[in-house]
Design a protein around this motif. Structure first.
Motif, mmCIF file in Angstrom:
data_model
loop_
_atom_site.group_PDB
_atom_site.id
_atom_site.type_symbol
_atom_site.label_atom_id
_atom_site.label_comp_id
_atom_site.label_asym_id
_atom_site.label_seq_id
_atom_site.Cartn_x
_atom_site.Cartn_y
_atom_site.Cartn_z
ATOM 1 N N GLN A 161 0.852 -1.259 -0.144
ATOM 2 C CA GLN A 161 0.059 0.015 0.052
ATOM 3 C C GLN A 161 0.854 1.274 0.020
ATOM 4 O O GLN A 161 0.507 2.394 0.306
ATOM 5 C CB GLN A 161 -1.016 0.071 1.118
ATOM 6 N N ALA A 162 2.167 1.196 -0.210
ATOM 7 C CA ALA A 162 3.061 2.420 -0.324
ATOM 8 C C ALA A 162 2.600 3.508 -1.084
ATOM 9 O O ALA A 162 2.146 3.298 -1.984
ATOM 10 C CB ALA A 162 4.405 1.779 -0.444
ATOM 11 N N THR A 163 2.313 4.597 -0.826
ATOM 12 C CA THR A 163 2.050 5.871 -1.384
ATOM 13 C C THR A 163 3.213 6.653 -1.940
ATOM 14 O O THR A 163 2.786 7.576 -2.805
ATOM 15 C CB THR A 163 1.277 6.509 -0.451
ATOM 16 N N GLY A 164 4.391 6.412 -1.415
ATOM 17 C CA GLY A 164 5.462 7.295 -1.847
ATOM 18 C C GLY A 164 5.552 8.379 -1.094
ATOM 19 O O GLY A 164 6.678 9.173 -1.379
ATOM 20 N N GLU A 165 4.577 8.862 -0.362
ATOM 21 C CA GLU A 165 4.682 10.059 0.687
ATOM 22 C C GLU A 165 5.576 9.690 1.733
ATOM 23 O O GLU A 165 5.586 8.685 2.191
ATOM 24 C CB GLU A 165 3.511 10.292 0.764
ATOM 25 N N THR A 166 6.363 10.843 2.348
ATOM 26 C CA THR A 166 7.033 10.536 3.643
ATOM 27 C C THR A 166 6.216 11.560 4.783
ATOM 28 O O THR A 166 5.325 12.051 4.477
ATOM 29 C CB THR A 166 8.278 11.079 3.502
ATOM 30 N N PHE A 167 6.395 10.743 5.924
ATOM 31 C CA PHE A 167 5.696 11.641 7.114
ATOM 32 C C PHE A 167 6.932 11.414 8.271
ATOM 33 O O PHE A 167 7.394 10.318 8.535
ATOM 34 C CB PHE A 167 4.495 10.737 7.413
ATOM 35 N N SER A 168 7.455 12.468 8.751
ATOM 36 C CA SER A 168 8.634 12.517 9.736
ATOM 37 C C SER A 168 8.232 13.278 10.931
ATOM 38 O O SER A 168 7.652 14.298 10.837
ATOM 39 C CB SER A 168 9.719 13.084 9.071
ATOM 40 N N MET A 169 8.533 12.949 11.932
ATOM 41 C CA MET A 169 8.416 13.634 13.464
ATOM 42 C C MET A 169 9.921 13.247 14.187
ATOM 43 O O MET A 169 10.515 12.263 13.824
ATOM 44 C CB MET A 169 7.014 13.167 13.933
ATOM 45 N N CYS A 170 9.961 14.179 14.978
ATOM 46 C CA CYS A 170 11.034 14.022 16.133
ATOM 47 C C CYS A 170 10.369 13.922 17.479
ATOM 48 O O CYS A 170 9.604 14.847 17.802
ATOM 49 C CB CYS A 170 12.218 14.724 16.019
ATOM 50 N N ILE A 171 10.638 12.970 18.341
ATOM 51 C CA ILE A 171 10.060 12.998 19.657
ATOM 52 C C ILE A 171 10.771 14.192 20.551
ATOM 53 O O ILE A 171 12.023 14.392 20.541
ATOM 54 C CB ILE A 171 10.282 11.722 20.580
ATOM 55 N N PRO A 172 9.859 15.048 21.063
ATOM 56 C CA PRO A 172 10.539 16.130 21.917
ATOM 57 C C PRO A 172 11.630 15.402 22.833
ATOM 58 O O PRO A 172 11.080 14.297 23.745
ATOM 59 C CB PRO A 172 9.482 16.641 22.665
ATOM 60 N N PRO A 173 12.819 15.752 22.825
ATOM 61 C CA PRO A 173 13.748 14.968 23.687
ATOM 62 C C PRO A 173 13.734 15.160 25.270
ATOM 63 O O PRO A 173 13.967 16.174 25.582
ATOM 64 C CB PRO A 173 15.205 15.325 23.262
ATOM 65 N N PRO A 174 13.326 13.939 25.986
ATOM 66 C CA PRO A 174 13.213 14.063 27.566
ATOM 67 C C PRO A 174 14.733 14.194 27.858
ATOM 68 O O PRO A 174 15.637 13.759 27.357
ATOM 69 C CB PRO A 174 12.532 13.026 27.748
ATOM 70 N N ASN A 175 14.740 14.784 29.257
ATOM 71 C CA ASN A 175 16.027 14.659 29.827
ATOM 72 C C ASN A 175 16.602 13.377 30.224
ATOM 73 O O ASN A 175 15.830 12.633 30.907
ATOM 74 C CB ASN A 175 15.868 15.569 30.996
ATOM 75 N N VAL A 176 18.034 13.067 29.997
ATOM 76 C CA VAL A 176 18.414 11.785 30.234
ATOM 77 C C VAL A 176 18.455 11.349 31.704
ATOM 78 O O VAL A 176 18.352 10.142 32.158
ATOM 79 C CB VAL A 176 19.809 11.758 29.665
ATOM 80 N N THR A 177 18.367 12.513 32.589
ATOM 81 C CA THR A 177 18.492 12.201 33.888
ATOM 82 C C THR A 177 17.051 11.619 34.610
ATOM 83 O O THR A 177 17.079 11.096 35.605
ATOM 84 C CB THR A 177 18.860 13.516 34.729
ATOM 85 N N GLY A 178 16.108 11.993 33.871
ATOM 86 C CA GLY A 178 14.746 11.691 34.688
ATOM 87 C C GLY A 178 13.963 10.544 34.204
ATOM 88 O O GLY A 178 14.671 9.567 33.358
ATOM 89 N N SER A 179 12.677 10.281 34.357
ATOM 90 C CA SER A 179 11.754 9.391 33.797
ATOM 91 C C SER A 179 10.573 10.269 33.364
ATOM 92 O O SER A 179 10.169 11.273 33.662
ATOM 93 C CB SER A 179 11.492 8.452 34.800
ATOM 94 N N LEU A 180 9.923 9.515 32.311
ATOM 95 C CA LEU A 180 8.809 9.986 31.919
ATOM 96 C C LEU A 180 7.695 9.950 32.878
ATOM 97 O O LEU A 180 7.333 8.972 33.494
ATOM 98 C CB LEU A 180 8.332 9.216 30.375
ATOM 99 N N HIS A 181 6.900 11.192 32.829
ATOM 100 C CA HIS A 181 5.648 11.020 33.526
ATOM 101 C C HIS A 181 4.476 11.176 32.734
ATOM 102 O O HIS A 181 4.466 10.957 31.552
ATOM 103 C CB HIS A 181 5.762 12.478 34.532
ATOM 104 N N ILE A 182 3.311 11.350 33.190
ATOM 105 C CA ILE A 182 2.060 11.186 32.305
ATOM 106 C C ILE A 182 1.748 12.217 31.508
ATOM 107 O O ILE A 182 1.342 11.815 30.299
ATOM 108 C CB ILE A 182 0.909 11.057 33.304
ATOM 109 N N GLY A 183 2.552 13.191 31.550
ATOM 110 C CA GLY A 183 2.659 14.312 30.558
ATOM 111 C C GLY A 183 3.200 13.708 29.335
ATOM 112 O O GLY A 183 2.747 13.997 28.129
ATOM 113 N N HIS A 184 4.340 13.192 29.359
ATOM 114 C CA HIS A 184 5.419 12.507 28.403
ATOM 115 C C HIS A 184 4.423 11.468 27.626
ATOM 116 O O HIS A 184 4.466 11.247 26.526
ATOM 117 C CB HIS A 184 6.548 12.182 29.002
ATOM 118 N N ALA A 185 3.812 10.745 28.620
ATOM 119 C CA ALA A 185 2.963 9.862 27.844
ATOM 120 C C ALA A 185 1.847 10.079 27.112
ATOM 121 O O ALA A 185 1.565 9.459 26.175
ATOM 122 C CB ALA A 185 2.273 8.649 29.030
#
Length: 1055
Positions: A161-185
Motif C-alpha cells: 500500500q506504499a504511497t511514496g509520501e513521507t511522514f517525519s516527526m521527532c520526539i521532544p527529547p526528554p532529559n536523560v536524567t529523569g523518567s517519563l511522567h504522564i505528561g510525556h505519556a
C-alpha cells in the motif's frame, strides 16, 4: 444494550420464545390473530433444537471457558445493585473524584509463558485466556516489531500500500536524567497513534527517538552522587575526570526513558536514536554557532542573567518557575541554615540630605540588596515629591549620597510611590539605571554570599542571613518604618529550588528580533500552522516583544562555546576569536557531514507535536533557528496538546505526590510501592510528609493494573481543543474494561468461525437487514476514524471506535445474531460479517491499541490466495472510500427507530420488574409506512429487548386488554403482555416503596441550594428525570390496579 447477559435459563431468543409461546396461543391469545407475530428473519424456521443465547465469554468451545452458576448469579446480583444505585443516584449528590475511594478488585493476571527468544514472533497457536490480561497481551510483541524492522522507513517503502509520501516527526527529547511522567505519556500516545496511522496508510514514516543531555540536571545529579559515595566535590576533579564520571553515569542510568518508551509501545526507529551530546550533534552545534556569529546575530556582553546560586550557573527563562505568594511565606532554600520569609514589604527611610527631619520612605521586598542601591526614583508627576526633585538622599546603611531621580516607569500608586534603584540585581532597575547613566554595584556573588562591596560586616554571609542582619541594623539606626504582608511572585530555579538572583555577567547572547519577526510572519501568512489556532495570539505577542536570548551556561557537562582567547608570545589579545583559518575547507567538510540522506528526505518535518507549555521557549526557538540556519521552516504544522492535571485539577508536582509514572498505571502499583518511590526522591522532609499524605488520599489502595493500550486510548480520548486534561486512574481502569469487552467479542467470534472458516472479500454483499446495518456502521466508523486522523483530533477516532466496538458490535449486533448463529444449519452470512468486523475493526483500532490489536488480529484466519501482512502494524488501514458501498444511512435511520422501541420495552420490563419472563410484544402505527419499517427487524427487536415474539397490530385495531403500553412517537405505540407474568398484589407495594424513595429525592432536590459550579440546566435535568420516573411508576401502579379489578374472583369461571 445486551452486552452483558444473564444466566442461560434467563436468556431468551426470538426463535426460542416463539416455540415456547405456541402451546399457549389458544389460551392466551384468542383475541389476536396469529398473523400478528411474524416468523424469524434470515429464512429460519423455529426449531426445538435451537440453543438459547449464550453469554459473550462463557462458551465451552475451544476459545472459551465455562463459568459456574454461582458466578453468574453473583454477576446478576452486581448488575441489580448497580441499577439500583443508578436509580437512587438520579437526584443525589455525586461524589467528587477525591471522595471516591472505593477499593478496586485486583484482576487475575495471566502470563505468557511459552519460551520465546527476544525478537521472535509470539506463539498464538493456543487458546485465548478467558479474560483480558495486559501482561499476557503485551508480552513479546514489541521486540518482534523492532526485530522485523516494521518501524523503519526502508521497510515501509516496500509495503503493497506504499504511497511514496513521507511522514517525519521527532520526539521532544526528554532529559536523560529523569523518567517519563504522564505528561510525556500523552505526547507519546498522540505521536505514536499518528505515526502508526500514516505507516498503515502506506506513507514512509520516520519517527526519531532521542534524549537531551540536560546539562544542569545531569551535572547536579552526578555531583550529588560523587559527594554521597566518595565525599568529592566537582572542583576537586579535573574537567576531563568529571566528564568521564558523567558519561559513565549516563551509560548506567540513562536508559530508563528508553525502557518507558518501549513499554508505551512507541514505534520509534531505534537505529536512528539521537543524543544531544553525540559527535554529530556537537558538530552541528559548532557550525550553528559559527554561522550565527558570522551573520552578526551572536555577541558577548555584560548583562543581567537568571542566576542559580545553588548551581552556580546562568539558567534560561524556561528553567525559572514563577511562584505566586499571597503574603508571608516561609521557604527552605539550598545552602540556607534557616527558613526564609518572603511575601513581606519592608519600609525603609532614606533621609534627605540637608534636612534633618525630611525623609523618603521606600518599600522593598529585597532588603538584602540595599547595599547595591545607587538611587531612589519617583514619578515626575507625583506631587508628594515635587519639592525634592534634584535633591540627594542619604543611604540608610552607608550614609553615602544617592540622587533622587524622576522616571515615568515608577508607579506612584504602589506603596509609597518611591522605589530604590538597584541596577545590578533587577532587570527593571537595570533599564532605569541605563536611562539615567547610573553605575551598577554588584553586591551578591555567584555562590549567593555578599561581596566585599557590602563591607566587612556583611562580606561572605549568605544573602538571606545578611537580610536579617540588615534589618537589625535599620532598627538600631531608627530607619526601619514597618513590615507588612505583600503579595509577590518569586522566581524559583526549577532545577535546584533556590531563589533566582539577577546578576551581571559577561555572557553570549543571540539577537532574536529579526528571526522572531520571520517566525511571526510565518504564522500570519499561514506557512506555519498552529493547532489549536487560539495559540496564534500568544505566538504573535511573544515574538513582538522578544528580547535577546542568553545561551551561556557555566557548566562542565554540555557543549562548549567554540570561542577562544588568542594569546600571542608576550601579550594577550583582549577579544574573542572564532576559528577562521581554513573556513572554506571546514565549511565544505561540515556540509558533507550534516547533509545526510535522512536530512534530504525527511526534513523539514511533517509535523511537530508537543505540549502547549513548550510553544514559545522550545517550538518558537526551533522555528527561529531552523529558518535562519537552513533557509526553510523546520516544520509546517504544529499540534499542541494541553497540560495533564490530576482529577482535582492540580498541576502534576512531586511535592503534591500526584506525579504518575506511566508504568505504575500500566503494571499497577501498591500504595507501599508508591510511597517508597516518594521517599527515594529528593523532597525535603516537610514536602515529603505532605506528598505522602496526598498520595495516600488519592490512591488508598494503590493503582490497579490497566495496561498500555488502556492508558494510550484514554489519553487520546481527550481532545486538544479543550482546556487542561484532568486524568484519573479510574478513567484508565474503565478503558481496561473496554479492552476486556473487545477481548470477549473476539473470543466469541473465533468460536463462531471455527477451524474451517474461509474469510470473504471486502466486497461482501450482506444477506440480511442486520448484516447490512452492522457493515454500514463499520463503514461509518472507518469514515469517522479517517476524519479524526486527518484533522489530528484523536478524540473523534476514540469515540468512533468505542461506539462501534462496544455499542454497535457487542451490544447490538452480537446479541441480535446469537439466535441465528446457534441454529443448525448455520447461515453463511453472519460469520462472514463477523470476520469482516473483527478484521477491519482491529485494523481501525491498531494505531491506538497496538498490543491488543496485534494479539487478536494474529489469530484471525488468513484470506486464501491473498498474501496477508505479517503484522497488523503494517497492514493496510481501512479507507472510507473502499467501504463506501456498505453505507446505508437510510437503513441506519430506520433501525434507530427499532432501537427506540428496544429502549421503551426494556424500560417497561424494568418498571414491571420482569426479570425472567419473556413477554409478547405488539407494535402499532397509524402510518402504514412505519409498519414496514419495523417488519424487517421484528426478530432482532424481540431478542434485544429480552422479550418473546413480536407482532404488528394493524392500524385502528383495538389495543389488547391488560397489556402495558408505551408511546414511541405520536404515531407509534408498543404493547407488552402482562397477564400471567406479574402479580399485582406483590408488585404494587414494591412500586410504592420505590415511588416514596424517588419522591423524597425530588423534594430534597427542590429544597436544596445547588452546589457552587453546578449549572441550572443540570438541576433541571435531574428534576425532569425524577418527574418522568415518578410518572412512569404512577402509570404502572394504575395499570396494575386495573388488572386486579379485571381479574376474575377466586373460584369464579370464565364466560
Amino acid at each position: 444494550m445486551g452486552g452483558k447477559v444473564g444466566p442461560r435459563g434467563a436468556v431468551g431468543s426470538a426463535g426460542a420464545s416463539w416455540q415456547i409461546l405456541v402451546p399457549f396461543q389458544a389460551l392466551l391469545m384468542r383475541h389476536l390473530p396469529l398473523a400478528f407475530f411474524r416468523p424469524p428473519l434470515w429464512g429460519l424456521r423455529p426449531s426445538r433444537g435451537l440453543p438459547r443465547s449464550r453469554p459473550l465469554s462463557t462458551q465451552s468451545e475451544p476459545h472459551g471457558f465455562p463459568i459456574s452458576r454461582k458466578n453468574r448469579e453473583a454477576k446478576q446480583k452486581r448488575l441489580r445493585e448497580k441499577q439500583a444505585a443508578l436509580e437512587a443516584g438520579i437526584a443525589g449528590k455525586s461524589k467528587s473524584p477525591a471522595e471516591s475511594n472505593k477499593a478496586w478488585s485486583p484482576k487475575e493476571v495471566v502470563l505468557y509463558e511459552i519460551p520465546t527468544k527476544p525478537g521472535e514472533k509470539k506463539d498464538v497457536s493456543g487458546c485465548l485466556p478467558p479474560a483480558y490480561s495486559p501482561q499476557y497481551v503485551e508480552a513479546a510483541w514489541y521486540q518482534w516489531w523492532v526485530q522485523e524492522g516494521f518501524f523503519k522507513p526502508e521497510y515501509q517503502a516496500q509495503l503493497p500500500q506504499a504511497t511514496g509520501e513521507t511522514f517525519s516527526m521527532c520526539i521532544p527529547p526528554p532529559n536523560v536524567t529523569g523518567s517519563l511522567h504522564i505528561g510525556h505519556a500523552l505526547t507519546v500516545a498522540i505521536q505514536d497513534a499518528l505515526v502508526r496511522w500514516h505507516r498503515m496508510c502506506g506513507d514512509q514514516v520516520l519517527w526519531v527517538p532521542g534524549s537531551d543531555h540536560a546539562g544542569i540536571a545531569t551535572q547536579a545529579v552526578v555531583e550529588k552522587q560523587l559527594w554521597k559515595e566518595r565525599g568529592v566535590r566537582r572542583h576537586e576533579l579535573s574537567r576531563e575526570d568529571f566528564l568521564r564520571e558523567v558519561w559513565q553515569w549516563k551509560e548506567a542510568k540513562g536508559g530508563e526513558i528508553c525502557e518507558q518508551l518501549r513499554a508505551l509501545g512507541a514505534s520509534l526507529d531505534w537505529d536512528r536514536e539521537c543524543f544531544t551530546m553525540d559527535a554529530g550533534s556537537s558538530t552541528a552545534v559548532t557550525e550553528a554557532f559559527v554561522r550565527l556569529y558570522e551573520a552578526g546575530l551572536l555577541y558577548r556582553n555584560r548583562q543581567l542573567v537568571n542566576w542559580s546560586c545553588a548551581l552556580r550557573s546562568a539558567i534560561s527563562d524556561i528553567e525559572v518557575e514563577s511562584r505566586p505568594l499571597p503574603g508571608r511565606t516561609e521557604l527552605r532554600l539550598p545552602g540556607c541554615p534557616t527558613p526564609v520569609s518572603f511575601g513581606l514589604l519592608v519600609s525603609v527611610a532614606f533621609p534627605v540630605d540637608g534636612e534633618p527631619d525630611a525623609e523618603v520612605v521606600v518599600g522593598t521586598t529585597r532588603p538584602e540588596t540595599l547595599p547595591g542601591d545607587v538611587a531612589v526614583a519617583v514619578h515626575p508627576d507625583d506631587s508628594r515629591y515635587t519639592h525634592l526633585h534634584g535633591r540627594q538622599l542619604r543611604h540608610p546603611l552607608t550614609g553615602q549620597l544617592l540622587p533622587l531621580i524622576t522616571d515615568s516607569a515608577v508607579q506612584p500608586h504602589v506603596g509609597t510611590g518611591a522605589v530604590k534603584v538597584t541596577p545590578a540585581h533587577s532587570p527593571a532597575d537595570a533599564e532605569m539605571g541605563a536611562r539615567h547613566g547610573l553605575s551598577p554595584r554588584n553586591v551578591i556573588a555567584e555562590d549567593g554570599t555578599m561581596t566585599s562591596l557590602c563591607g566587612d560586616w556583611l562580606q561572605g554571609l549568605h544573602r538571606f542571613v545578611a537580610r536579617e542582619k540588615i534589618m537589625s541594623a535599620l532598627r538600631e539606626r531608627g530607619l526601619f518604618r514597618g513590615l507588612q504582608n505583600h503579595p509577590t511572585v518569586l522566581p524559583i530555579c526549577s532545577r535546584s529550588g533556590d531563589v533566582v538572583e539577577y546578576l551581571l555577567k559577561s555572557q553570549w547572547s543571540v539577537r532574536c528580533r529579526a528571526m522572531g519577526q520571520r517566525a511571526a510572519e510565518a504564522v500570519e501568512s499561514g506557512a506555519l500552522e498552529l493547532s489549536p489556532s487560539f495559540h496564534q495570539k500568544n505566538w504573535q505577542h511573544w515574538f513582538s516583544h522578544i528580547g535577546d536570548w542568553c545561551v551561556s551556561r557555566q557548566l562542565w557537562w554540555g557543549h562548549r562555546i567554540p570561542a577562544y582567547l588568542v594569546v600571542e608570545e608576550h601579550a594577550e589579545v583582549g577579544r574573542q576569536e572564532l576559528p577562521g583559518a581554513g573556513r572554506v575547507e571546514r565549511a565544505s567538510k561540515l556540509r558533507s557531514q550534516l547533509l545526510t540522506p535522512d536530512l534530504a528526505c525527511f526534513y523539514p518535518l511533517s509535523l511537530l507535536e508537543t505540549g502547549s507549555d513548550l510553544l514559545l521557549f522550545w517550538v518558537g526557538r526551533m522555528v527561529m533557528l531552523g529558518t535562519q540556519l537552513t533557509g526553510q521552516l523546520p516544520f509546517s504544522k504544529v499540534l499542541l496538546h494541553p497540560m495533564v492535571r490530576d482529577r482535582q485539577g492540580r498541576k502534576m508536582s512531586k511535592s503534591l505526590g500526584n506525579v504518575l509514572d506511566p508504568r505504575d498505571i500500566i503494571r499497577g502499583a501498591g500504595l507501599q510501592v508508591l510511597q517508597e518511590k516518594l521517599r527515594s526522591g529528593n523532597l525535603d522532609p516537610a514536602e515529603l510528609a505532605i506528598a505522602a499524605a496526598a498520595q495516600k488520599k488519592d490512591f488508598p489502595h494503590g493503582i490497579p493494573e490497566c495496561g498500555t493500550d488502556a492508558l494510550r486510548f484514554t489519553l487520546c480520548s481527550h481532545g486538544v481543543l479543550g482546556g487542561d486534561l484532568h486524568l484519573s486512574v479510574s478513567e484508565v481502569q474503565s478503558c481496561r474494561h473496554f479492552c476486556n469487552k473487545i477481548w470477549n467479542a473476539l473470543r466469541f467470534i473465533l468460536s463462531v468461525l471455527g477451524e474451517r472458516f474461509e474469510p470473504p472479500a471486502e466486497e461482501l454483499s450482506p444477506s440480511s437487514p442486520m448484516d447490512t446495518w452492522i457493515l454500514s456502521r463499520l463503514a461509518l466508523a472507518a469514515q469517522e476514524c479517517e476524519r479524526g486522523f486527518l484533522a489530528r483530533e484523536l478524540s473523534l477516532v476514540t469515540h468512533a471506535l468505542h461506539h462501534f466496538w462496544r455499542h454497535d458490535l457487542c451490544d447490538v449486533y452480537l446479541e441480535a445474531v446469537k439466535p441465528v448463529l446457534w441454529h443448525s444449519p448455520r447461515p453463511p452470512g453472519p460469520p462472514q460479517v463477523l470476520f469482516l468486523c473483527a478484521d477491519l475493526g482491529l485494523r481501525l483500532l491498531a494505531p491506538l491499541m497496538p498490543f491488543l490489536a496485534e494479539e487478536l488480529w494474529q489469530r484471525l484466519p488468513p484470506r486464501p490466495g491473498c498474501p496477508s501482512a505479517p503484522s497488523v502494524s503494517v497492514a493496510p488501514y481501512p479507507r472510507a472510500r473502499s467501504l463506501e458501498h456498505w453505507r446505508q444511512p437510510e437503513l441506519e435511520r430506520r433501525f434507530s427507530r427499532v432501537q427506540e422501541a428496544v429502549r421503551a420495552l426494556r424500560a417497561l420490563r424494568a418498571t414491571y420488574q420482569l426479570t425472567k419472563a419473556r413477554p409478547r410484544v405488539l407494535l402499532q402505527s397509524s402510518e402504514p409506512g412505519e409498519q414496514d419499517l419495523f417488519e424487517a427487524f421484528l426478530e432482532p427487536l424481540g431478542t434485544l429487548s429480552h422479550c418473546g415474539a413480536v407482532g404488528l397490530l394493524p392500524p385502528g385495531a383495538a389495543a389488547p386488554s391488560g397489556w402495558a403500553q408505551a408511546p414511541l412517537s405520536d404515531t407509534v405505540q408498543v404493547y407488552m403482555e402482562l397477564q400471567g407474568l406479574v402479580e399485582p398484589q406483590t408488585l404494587l407495594p414494591l412500586l410504592a416503596a420505590r415511588r416514596h424513595k424517588l419522591q423524597k429525592q425530588l423534594d430534597g432536590l427542590v429544597a436544596r441550594t445547588p452546589p457552587e459550579g453546578e449549572a441550572e440546566t443540570q438541576t433541571q435535568q435531574k428534576l425532569s428525570s425524577l418527574q418522568s420516573e415518578l410518572s412512569k411508576l404512577d402509570g404502572a401502579a394504575a395499570h396494575l390496579r386495573q388488572l386486579m379489578d379485571e381479574s376474575p374472583a377466586p373460584g369464579g369461571s370464565e364466560c
